[in-house]
Structure formats: structure tokens, C-alpha cells
Design a protein around this motif. Structure first.
Motif, PDB file in Angstrom:
ATOM      1  N   THR A 105      32.770  41.265  39.713  1.00 34.98           N
ATOM      2  CA  THR A 105      32.450  39.840  39.786  1.00 34.98           C
ATOM      3  C   THR A 105      33.184  39.160  38.641  1.00 34.98           C
ATOM      4  OG1 THR A 105      30.480  40.047  38.381  1.00 34.98           O
ATOM      5  CG2 THR A 105      30.173  40.275  40.765  1.00 34.98           C
ATOM      6  N   THR A 106      33.552  37.910  38.837  1.00 37.64           N
ATOM      7  CA  THR A 106      34.344  37.200  37.832  1.00 37.64           C
ATOM      8  C   THR A 106      33.562  36.032  37.248  1.00 37.64           C
ATOM      9  OG1 THR A 106      35.365  35.828  39.550  1.00 37.64           O
ATOM     10  CG2 THR A 106      36.526  37.839  38.906  1.00 37.64           C
ATOM     11  N   SER A 107      34.065  35.530  36.118  1.00 33.88           N
ATOM     12  CA  SER A 107      33.360  34.472  35.393  1.00 33.88           C
ATOM     13  C   SER A 107      34.139  33.173  35.319  1.00 33.88           C
ATOM     14  CB  SER A 107      33.074  34.944  33.965  1.00 33.88           C
ATOM     15  OG  SER A 107      34.291  35.176  33.277  1.00 33.88           O
ATOM     16  N   GLY A 108      35.363  33.166  35.831  1.00 35.99           N
ATOM     17  CA  GLY A 108      36.208  31.978  35.726  1.00 35.99           C
ATOM     18  C   GLY A 108      37.289  32.103  34.674  1.00 35.99           C
ATOM     19  N   ASN A 109      37.197  33.120  33.796  1.00 30.60           N
ATOM     20  CA  ASN A 109      38.256  33.346  32.809  1.00 30.60           C
ATOM     21  C   ASN A 109      39.461  33.995  33.480  1.00 30.60           C
ATOM     22  OD1 ASN A 109      36.697  32.365  30.656  1.00 30.60           O
ATOM     23  ND2 ASN A 109      35.710  34.358  30.383  1.00 30.60           N
ATOM     24  N   THR A 110      40.645  33.695  32.971  1.00 30.51           N
ATOM     25  CA  THR A 110      41.865  34.229  33.572  1.00 30.51           C
ATOM     26  C   THR A 110      42.883  34.595  32.499  1.00 30.51           C
ATOM     27  OG1 THR A 110      42.885  32.031  33.781  1.00 30.51           O
ATOM     28  CG2 THR A 110      41.615  32.843  35.678  1.00 30.51           C
ATOM     29  N   ILE A 111      43.807  35.471  32.879  1.00 35.38           N
ATOM     30  CA  ILE A 111      45.014  35.698  32.090  1.00 35.38           C
ATOM     31  C   ILE A 111      46.022  34.623  32.483  1.00 35.38           C
ATOM     32  CG2 ILE A 111      46.980  37.240  31.737  1.00 35.38           C
ATOM     33  CD1 ILE A 111      45.135  39.589  32.122  1.00 35.38           C
ATOM     34  N   HIS A 112      46.620  33.986  31.482  1.00 34.92           N
ATOM     35  CA  HIS A 112      47.599  32.933  31.733  1.00 34.92           C
ATOM     36  C   HIS A 112      49.017  33.457  31.517  1.00 34.92           C
ATOM     37  CE1 HIS A 112      43.940  30.587  31.035  1.00 34.92           C
ATOM     38  NE2 HIS A 112      44.531  29.573  31.651  1.00 34.92           N
ATOM     39  N   ARG A 113      49.930  32.933  32.295  1.00 34.20           N
ATOM     40  CA  ARG A 113      51.359  33.179  32.075  1.00 34.20           C
ATOM     41  C   ARG A 113      52.088  31.867  32.305  1.00 34.20           C
ATOM     42  NH1 ARG A 113      55.491  35.161  35.538  1.00 34.20           N
ATOM     43  NH2 ARG A 113      53.956  35.830  37.085  1.00 34.20           N
ATOM     44  N   HIS A 114      52.845  31.430  31.310  1.00 30.99           N
ATOM     45  CA  HIS A 114      53.531  30.135  31.367  1.00 30.99           C
ATOM     46  C   HIS A 114      52.533  29.006  31.639  1.00 30.99           C
ATOM     47  CE1 HIS A 114      57.071  32.536  31.207  1.00 30.99           C
ATOM     48  NE2 HIS A 114      57.056  32.900  32.482  1.00 30.99           N
ATOM     49  N   ASN A 115      51.366  29.101  30.978  1.00 32.44           N
ATOM     50  CA  ASN A 115      50.314  28.081  31.084  1.00 32.44           C
ATOM     51  C   ASN A 115      49.755  27.939  32.496  1.00 32.44           C
ATOM     52  OD1 ASN A 115      50.408  27.319  28.321  1.00 32.44           O
ATOM     53  ND2 ASN A 115      52.236  26.079  28.733  1.00 32.44           N
ATOM     54  N   ILE A 116      49.861  28.989  33.292  1.00 31.34           N
ATOM     55  CA  ILE A 116      49.331  28.988  34.655  1.00 31.34           C
ATOM     56  C   ILE A 116      48.293  30.096  34.777  1.00 31.34           C
ATOM     57  CG2 ILE A 116      49.903  29.321  37.099  1.00 31.34           C
ATOM     58  CD1 ILE A 116      52.700  28.296  36.487  1.00 31.34           C
ATOM     59  N   ASP A 117      47.165  29.788  35.433  1.00 35.26           N
ATOM     60  CA  ASP A 117      46.162  30.821  35.706  1.00 35.26           C
ATOM     61  C   ASP A 117      46.773  31.872  36.619  1.00 35.26           C
ATOM     62  OD1 ASP A 117      44.277  29.458  34.235  1.00 35.26           O
ATOM     63  OD2 ASP A 117      43.386  28.459  35.968  1.00 35.26           O
ATOM     64  N   ARG A 118      46.787  33.123  36.151  1.00 32.51           N
ATOM     65  CA  ARG A 118      47.438  34.160  36.943  1.00 32.51           C
ATOM     66  C   ARG A 118      46.476  35.242  37.437  1.00 32.51           C
ATOM     67  NH1 ARG A 118      51.076  34.358  40.084  1.00 32.51           N
ATOM     68  NH2 ARG A 118      51.311  36.591  39.693  1.00 32.51           N
ATOM     69  N   VAL A 119      45.658  35.820  36.546  1.00 31.60           N
ATOM     70  CA  VAL A 119      44.834  36.968  36.937  1.00 31.60           C
ATOM     71  C   VAL A 119      43.400  36.740  36.469  1.00 31.60           C
ATOM     72  CG1 VAL A 119      44.567  39.473  36.857  1.00 31.60           C
ATOM     73  CG2 VAL A 119      46.857  38.461  36.660  1.00 31.60           C
ATOM     74  N   ALA A 120      42.466  36.788  37.409  1.00 30.45           N
ATOM     75  CA  ALA A 120      41.054  36.607  37.075  1.00 30.45           C
ATOM     76  C   ALA A 120      40.548  37.781  36.245  1.00 30.45           C
ATOM     77  CB  ALA A 120      40.232  36.473  38.353  1.00 30.45           C
ATOM     78  N   VAL A 121      39.685  37.480  35.278  1.00 27.25           N
ATOM     79  CA  VAL A 121      39.119  38.506  34.396  1.00 27.25           C
ATOM     80  C   VAL A 121      37.675  38.785  34.818  1.00 27.25           C
ATOM     81  CG1 VAL A 121      38.478  39.085  32.030  1.00 27.25           C
ATOM     82  CG2 VAL A 121      40.589  37.801  32.482  1.00 27.25           C
ATOM     83  N   PRO A 122      37.350  40.025  35.173  1.00 26.43           N
ATOM     84  CA  PRO A 122      35.978  40.344  35.605  1.00 26.43           C
ATOM     85  C   PRO A 122      34.989  40.280  34.448  1.00 26.43           C
ATOM     86  CG  PRO A 122      37.546  42.037  36.295  1.00 26.43           C
ATOM     87  CD  PRO A 122      38.247  41.176  35.290  1.00 26.43           C
ATOM     88  N   ILE A 123      33.741  40.030  34.803  1.00 22.69           N
ATOM     89  CA  ILE A 123      32.663  40.133  33.826  1.00 22.69           C
ATOM     90  C   ILE A 123      31.774  41.338  34.129  1.00 22.69           C
ATOM     91  CG2 ILE A 123      31.108  38.567  35.089  1.00 22.69           C
ATOM     92  CD1 ILE A 123      30.151  37.578  32.329  1.00 22.69           C
ATOM     93  N   TYR A 124      31.701  41.743  35.407  1.00 33.20           N
ATOM     94  CA  TYR A 124      30.962  42.945  35.784  1.00 33.20           C
ATOM     95  C   TYR A 124      31.835  43.837  36.653  1.00 33.20           C
ATOM     96  CZ  TYR A 124      26.555  40.896  34.183  1.00 33.20           C
ATOM     97  OH  TYR A 124      25.565  40.344  33.421  1.00 33.20           O
ATOM     98  N   LEU A 125      31.726  45.140  36.454  1.00 29.09           N
ATOM     99  CA  LEU A 125      32.291  46.141  37.351  1.00 29.09           C
ATOM    100  C   LEU A 125      31.139  46.958  37.910  1.00 29.09           C
ATOM    101  CD1 LEU A 125      34.692  45.624  35.130  1.00 29.09           C
ATOM    102  CD2 LEU A 125      35.711  47.594  36.257  1.00 29.09           C
ATOM    103  N   CYS A 126      31.152  47.183  39.222  1.00 27.10           N
ATOM    104  CA  CYS A 126      30.040  47.850  39.898  1.00 27.10           C
ATOM    105  C   CYS A 126      30.559  49.009  40.740  1.00 27.10           C
ATOM    106  CB  CYS A 126      29.303  46.882  40.820  1.00 27.10           C
ATOM    107  SG  CYS A 126      28.877  45.313  40.048  1.00 27.10           S
ATOM    108  N   SER A 127      29.856  50.139  40.706  1.00 25.38           N
ATOM    109  CA  SER A 127      30.210  51.282  41.540  1.00 25.38           C
ATOM    110  C   SER A 127      29.035  51.654  42.430  1.00 25.38           C
ATOM    111  CB  SER A 127      30.588  52.504  40.683  1.00 25.38           C
ATOM    112  OG  SER A 127      31.840  52.333  40.084  1.00 25.38           O
ATOM    113  N   GLY A 128      29.305  51.793  43.724  1.00 23.52           N
ATOM    114  CA  GLY A 128      28.301  52.254  44.675  1.00 23.52           C
ATOM    115  C   GLY A 128      28.689  53.615  45.215  1.00 23.52           C
ATOM    116  N   LEU A 129      27.747  54.558  45.235  1.00 23.72           N
ATOM    117  CA  LEU A 129      28.006  55.918  45.703  1.00 23.72           C
ATOM    118  C   LEU A 129      27.136  56.224  46.908  1.00 23.72           C
ATOM    119  CD1 LEU A 129      27.787  57.778  42.253  1.00 23.72           C
ATOM    120  CD2 LEU A 129      29.793  56.703  43.279  1.00 23.72           C
ATOM    121  N   LEU A 130      27.733  56.834  47.914  1.00 21.19           N
ATOM    122  CA  LEU A 130      26.972  57.314  49.057  1.00 21.19           C
ATOM    123  C   LEU A 130      27.366  58.771  49.274  1.00 21.19           C
ATOM    124  CD1 LEU A 130      26.243  55.430  52.350  1.00 21.19           C
ATOM    125  CD2 LEU A 130      26.579  57.893  52.298  1.00 21.19           C
ATOM    126  N   LEU A 131      26.398  59.675  49.112  1.00 19.66           N
ATOM    127  CA  LEU A 131      26.667  61.105  49.173  1.00 19.66           C
ATOM    128  C   LEU A 131      26.139  61.676  50.478  1.00 19.66           C
ATOM    129  CD1 LEU A 131      25.565  62.057  45.545  1.00 19.66           C
ATOM    130  CD2 LEU A 131      27.722  61.079  46.330  1.00 19.66           C
TER     131      LEU A 131
END
Length: 236
Positions: free
Chosen positions: A201-227
Motif C-alpha cells: 500500500t502506498t502513502s502518496g510519497n514518490t521518488i522524483h526524477r527531473h522534478n517529476i513524480d516517478r515511482v510510488a513509495v510503499p508504506i506497508y508490504l504484506c505477504s499472504g501464504l496459502l499452504l
């Protein structure tokens, strides 16, 4: 039944979730049905910017991704775990996804081209330059190579459509520990197929390149397992 374990790392956190969901089989994923439990996708999010990808390498379907073409990151990657000693693949070039390009006829991931050819597809996905000038973030896998055993499956994880920006301390700390712990437990306790979905899930923060929003920065990473099956008298 849902079980959650949460650990915070600034500015990211990770959540380990064990959950079963119902979903429909999507036509786009037909070549990657074996990567998903009963050939079904996780519950689909509806947005024009989200693209479903069957990630293929050397002619083999490897895993599936729901990709955000505006944030230039995967929303999730779904894969099957393969028993592994944790060895990482070396000397694999980072790749891009031609299925997100309007000028490519390739149906599987390819190494980044030389020169400025990447500008023909950077509107829909991240490129190497997006990560090369940032000192705060590393490329963090959703489907890590240490969860795969076949060399081609390991190599296939090195596509920018399978990584998200992670703070270095988080990537080499809590998230690395999570990947190692998951691998060891599944190696020891899982007798059948283990299906994994890892997303963000993301928070609205991004990596910028040439003052342009390029890559969204996640705030949560989630893993689901089904065995499918556990070894008798053992629990994770």
C-alpha cells in the motif's frame, strides 16, 4: 481466518498476513494459472491504471503481477514457493516488461536496452534511472529470488515490475529477515505447494526524477501464504 504480525521500520512497515480469498480467473493470467491457488487471481482492484501481467522469462510463465502504471510499481506479485537453499542469482541484468510497452512485440521480460530506447516505455513503468540517483531507497523484491530454486525462476525476479522502493535499513533488516524466515519455515514444514502473494500500500510519497513524480513509495508490504499441506504434527 486472518492472522497478522506487524513490525514498523521508518518509513516502511511490514505485515505478514495469512488469508484465503475468492476471485475470478482472469483471461490475462491464463498462462500463469499454475502460479495461483486453483488458478484464481487475488481479488481484483478496479482501476484503469492497473495492468495484469503474466511474468514470463525464457518462454516460461514464472509468476503474476498486478502493476500500477501510474505509480510505476507492482501492487502485488503472486507466485509459488520452491524449496531453496537461499542462494541468490548473480550476473542477471535488470529487466523491463515489454507487455507494458506500445512499441514492443515481445511477450516476456527483456534486459533494458542501451541508450535512450527506454524512453519509449518509461511512461508506464520504472526504468533504471529512477533508482540510480536516489540514496534513500533500494530495489526491494516482492517475489524474491531466494524463494525460487530453478535458475530461470530466480532470474525472472529481476524485473523492475517485481520491485518497489524500500529504505535500505528496512530492505536489509526486517524485510530480509521476513524473506529468510518464510523460506526456512516453508522448506521445513510445507509438503505440498505454497502459494504466496506479496503486495503493497502506498502513502502518496514518490521518488522524483527531473522534478517529476516517478515511482510510488510503499508504506506497508504484506505477504499472504496459502499452504496445501503441512508435514504431520507440525505447525508454522
Amino acid at each position: 481466518m486472518v492472522s497478522c504480525v506487524t513490525e514498523r521500520a521508518q518509513p516502511l512497515a511490514w505485515v505478514l498476513v495469512v488469508v484465503m480469498v475468492e476471485a475470478e480467473v482472469q483471461e490475462n493470467y491464463s498462462l500463469c494459472r499454475e502460479c495461483m491457488y486453483m488458478g484464481t487471481t487475488p481479488l481484483r482492484l478496479e482501476d484503469k491504471s492497473l495492468k495484469q501481467i503474466c511474468q514470463r522469462y525464457n518462454g516460461k510463465p514464472c509468476f503474476v503481477t498486478l502493476f500500477d502504471t501510474l505509480g510505476h510499481i507492482p501492487v502485488y506479485s503472486a507466485y509459488t514457493f520452491k524449496c531453496s537453499d537461499g542462494t541468490k542469482k548473480v550476473n542477471v541484468p535488470w529487466m523491463y516488461e515489454p507487455q507494458l510497452s506500445t512499441v514492443s512485440d515481445f511477450g516476456e521480460m527483456q534486459p533494458f536496452p542501451q541508450g535512450d530506447l527506454h524512453r519509449s516505455f518509461e511512461d508506464a513503468q520504472a526504468v533504471l534511472e529512477d533508482y540510480s540517483n536516489t540514496v534513500n531507497f533500494q530495489r526491494g523484491h516482492l517475489n524474491p529470488d531466494e524463494h525460487q530454486s530453478d535458475p530461470n525462476d530466480k532470474a525472472a525476479t529481476y524485473t523492475l515490475t517485481n520491485v518497489v522502493p524500500q529504505v535500505r535499513e528496512f530492505n536489509i533488516g526486517p524485510w530480509k529477515t521476513h524473506e529468510h524466515t518464510t523460506r526456512r519455515r516453508l522448506n521445513n514444514y510445507c509438503r505440498g505447494t505454497a502459494f504466496v502473494v506479496t503486495g503493497v500500500t502506498t502513502s502518496g510519497n514518490t521518488i522524483h526524477r527531473h522534478n517529476i513524480d516517478r515511482v510510488a513509495v510503499p508504506i506497508y508490504l504484506c505477504s499472504g501464504l496459502l499452504l496445501h499441506r503441512l508435514r504431520p504434527q507440525r505447525a508454522l
